[in-house]
Design a protein around this motif. Structure first.
Motif, mmCIF file in Angstrom:
data_model
loop_
_atom_site.group_PDB
_atom_site.id
_atom_site.type_symbol
_atom_site.label_atom_id
_atom_site.label_comp_id
_atom_site.label_asym_id
_atom_site.label_seq_id
_atom_site.Cartn_x
_atom_site.Cartn_y
_atom_site.Cartn_z
ATOM 1 N N ARG A 99 0.846 -1.188 0.000
ATOM 2 C CA ARG A 99 0.000 0.000 0.000
ATOM 3 C C ARG A 99 0.884 1.240 0.000
ATOM 4 O O ARG A 99 1.871 1.302 0.718
ATOM 5 C CB ARG A 99 -0.883 -0.012 1.238
ATOM 6 N N ILE A 100 0.511 2.217 -0.804
ATOM 7 C CA ILE A 100 1.238 3.480 -0.878
ATOM 8 C C ILE A 100 0.245 4.590 -0.544
ATOM 9 O O ILE A 100 -0.775 4.735 -1.218
ATOM 10 C CB ILE A 100 1.838 3.713 -2.277
ATOM 11 N N ILE A 101 0.556 5.351 0.491
ATOM 12 C CA ILE A 101 -0.293 6.465 0.880
ATOM 13 C C ILE A 101 0.442 7.752 0.550
ATOM 14 O O ILE A 101 1.532 8.004 1.063
ATOM 15 C CB ILE A 101 -0.626 6.421 2.380
ATOM 16 N N VAL A 102 -0.154 8.559 -0.329
ATOM 17 C CA VAL A 102 0.434 9.839 -0.714
ATOM 18 C C VAL A 102 -0.037 10.881 0.283
ATOM 19 O O VAL A 102 -1.247 11.043 0.502
ATOM 20 C CB VAL A 102 0.021 10.227 -2.154
ATOM 21 N N ARG A 103 0.906 11.580 0.898
ATOM 22 C CA ARG A 103 0.586 12.611 1.876
ATOM 23 C C ARG A 103 0.402 13.933 1.163
ATOM 24 O O ARG A 103 1.302 14.409 0.486
ATOM 25 C CB ARG A 103 1.695 12.736 2.926
ATOM 26 N N ASP A 104 -0.765 14.509 1.319
ATOM 27 C CA ASP A 104 -1.093 15.775 0.676
ATOM 28 C C ASP A 104 -0.458 16.921 1.460
ATOM 29 O O ASP A 104 -0.348 16.870 2.684
ATOM 30 C CB ASP A 104 -2.620 15.933 0.625
ATOM 31 N N LYS A 105 -0.049 17.963 0.764
ATOM 32 C CA LYS A 105 0.511 19.127 1.434
ATOM 33 C C LYS A 105 -0.519 19.774 2.361
ATOM 34 O O LYS A 105 -0.177 20.414 3.327
ATOM 35 C CB LYS A 105 1.003 20.147 0.415
#
Length: 112
Positions: A99-105
């Protein structure tokens, strides 16, 4: 009187044996979860792999390459220089991203 002493002795031995067995079960190593986590910035993206780099103060920068397959779940828009957290499992062919979770700015601004 002798019978009473023998029964106490037998009970004491039985109790110590049970305590020993219980202690051995508690000291056995629990099965470790083989999944790992790695957070950092995306360096490069390809169809079958992802390279993530992180820098920790006082330590050299480290890069980690993950294999990506169709079963890998991606939360967010994956792009270069994005902050991500990768859950992976080690395999014989290298670490496989689960799983890859992209952290939003905006995540940091929402907390303030």
């Amino acid at each position: 009187m002798r019978i009473l002493l023998r029964s106490w002795f037998v009970l004491a031995l039985l109790y110590s044996g049970i305590a020993l067995c219980a202690g051995q079960e508690g000291s056995s190593k629990p099965q470790e979860n083989s999944d790992g986590f790695f957070s950092g910035l995306v360096i490069s993206i390809a169809d079958d792999k992802l390279v993530v780099s992180r820098e920790v103060l006082g330590k050299p920068a480290e890069q980690h390459t993950f294999r990506v397959n169709p079963d890998t779940k991606v939360e967010g828009k994956l792009k270069a220089k994005a902050r991500v957290t990768v859950r992976y499992t080690p395999t014989d062919d290298g670490d496989l991203a689960i799983r890859i979770i992209v952290r939003d700015k905006m995540d940091n601004k929402k907390k303030l």
